[in-house]
Design an enzyme around this catalytic site. Structure first.
Site, mmCIF file in Angstrom:
data_model
loop_
_atom_site.group_PDB
_atom_site.id
_atom_site.type_symbol
_atom_site.label_atom_id
_atom_site.label_comp_id
_atom_site.label_asym_id
_atom_site.label_seq_id
_atom_site.Cartn_x
_atom_site.Cartn_y
_atom_site.Cartn_z
ATOM 1 N N THR A 8 -1.619 5.524 2.554
ATOM 2 C CA THR A 8 -2.845 4.730 2.557
ATOM 3 C C THR A 8 -2.795 3.750 3.721
ATOM 4 O O THR A 8 -1.776 3.098 3.946
ATOM 5 C CB THR A 8 -2.992 3.941 1.241
ATOM 6 O OG1 THR A 8 -3.003 4.857 0.139
ATOM 7 C CG2 THR A 8 -4.280 3.130 1.233
ATOM 8 N N LEU A 50 0.856 -1.172 0.000
ATOM 9 C CA LEU A 50 0.000 0.000 0.000
ATOM 10 C C LEU A 50 0.899 1.231 0.000
ATOM 11 O O LEU A 50 1.997 1.204 0.547
ATOM 12 C CB LEU A 50 -0.897 0.043 1.247
ATOM 13 C CG LEU A 50 -1.993 -1.024 1.372
ATOM 14 C CD1 LEU A 50 -2.654 -0.925 2.736
ATOM 15 C CD2 LEU A 50 -3.018 -0.896 0.257
ATOM 16 N N ASP A 51 0.429 2.326 -0.583
ATOM 17 C CA ASP A 51 1.166 3.575 -0.506
ATOM 18 C C ASP A 51 1.396 3.949 0.957
ATOM 19 O O ASP A 51 0.593 3.601 1.833
ATOM 20 C CB ASP A 51 0.379 4.707 -1.171
ATOM 21 C CG ASP A 51 0.276 4.556 -2.684
ATOM 22 O OD1 ASP A 51 1.033 3.757 -3.253
ATOM 23 O OD2 ASP A 51 -0.568 5.247 -3.279
ATOM 24 N N ARG A 52 2.451 4.690 1.207
ATOM 25 C CA ARG A 52 2.757 5.125 2.573
ATOM 26 C C ARG A 52 1.560 5.797 3.241
ATOM 27 O O ARG A 52 1.272 5.561 4.418
ATOM 28 C CB ARG A 52 3.938 6.103 2.555
ATOM 29 C CG ARG A 52 4.364 6.608 3.933
ATOM 30 C CD ARG A 52 5.260 7.818 3.816
ATOM 31 N NE ARG A 52 4.535 8.933 3.206
ATOM 32 C CZ ARG A 52 5.089 10.095 2.862
ATOM 33 N NH1 ARG A 52 6.386 10.264 3.038
ATOM 34 N NH2 ARG A 52 4.361 11.052 2.312
#
Length: 209
Positions: A58, A54-56
């Site tokens: 998110t 996951l993106d940082r």
């Protein structure tokens, strides 16, 4: 070390855990970006393996493998698109319809890292289903279901729809970001087949916003 990371499933084969907003999934480049959920898990479960990210900014559910066969099995499920994921997001404005889909090809934009852009010539096919859950003053709560799994897909697709995600410092620059304390994107459900038991699992971690 994992006080903000609820564990939803832990057996000898895999681990399903909630990643908080602001924490990297895996280490980045440089010693200052070593801290990540993967690095923290390695301290407790040596040999744990990454399956997806996951993106940082998110938050939400991630599954990690405890051994190579489990990692390979889960990787195949992701590649075959038999893993189901859904996200909760707050987006700026109010979409005209109650549901829809976005089919726009995406590629990395090397001129403006780390962003991605829609590119009909060089982009990779990308599809997102979206459903309105609740309309609020100034923004809308939506359910997002990515059919494909491109980097920044949900963020780029919501921007392309004209309703970027609340708090998105990369893609919502035309909106007032001062009122948002975080990127309002959360991986709420994750469904997959257990690599050993064959049981179909569905895990849920409610969005914190």
């Amino acid at each position: 070390m994992l006080t903000d990371c609820p564990i939803l499933l832990d057996d000898e084969h895999l681990l399903v855990i909630g990643k908080p907003e602001g924490l990297l999934s895996v280490p980045g480049k440089g010693p200052e970006k070593l801290d990540s959920l993967y690095w923290r898990l390695q301290q407790m479960w040596p040999g744990i393996r990454v399956v997806h990210r996951l993106d940082r900014d998110t938050s939400g559910l991630l599954v990690f493998a405890r051994n190579l066969p489990t990692q390979q099995h889960l990787n195949r499920q992701f590649a075959d698109r038999t893993v189901s994921k859904s996200y909760i997001a707050l987006v700026y404005g109010h979409p005209a319809e109650m549901k829809g889909e976005v089919n726009l090809p995406i590629r990395y934009d090397p001129d403006h890292p780390p962003t991605h852009i829609v590119d009909f010539e060089h982009g990779k096919p990308s599809q997102t289903l979206w459903t309105v859950l609740e309309r609020k003053p100034g923004h809308t709560r939506v359910l997002l279901e990515p059919v494909t799994g491109r980097s920044h897909q949900l963020r780029v697709h919501m921007q392309a729809l004209g309703h970027p995600i609340v708090g998105d410092q990369l893609y919502a620059t035309d909106f007032d970001l001062s009122t948002a304390s975080r990127l309002c994107l959360h991986a709420e459900t994750l469904e997959f087949t257990h690599p050993v038991s064959g049981e179909r699992l569905r895990l849920t971690l409610p969005a914190p916003f």
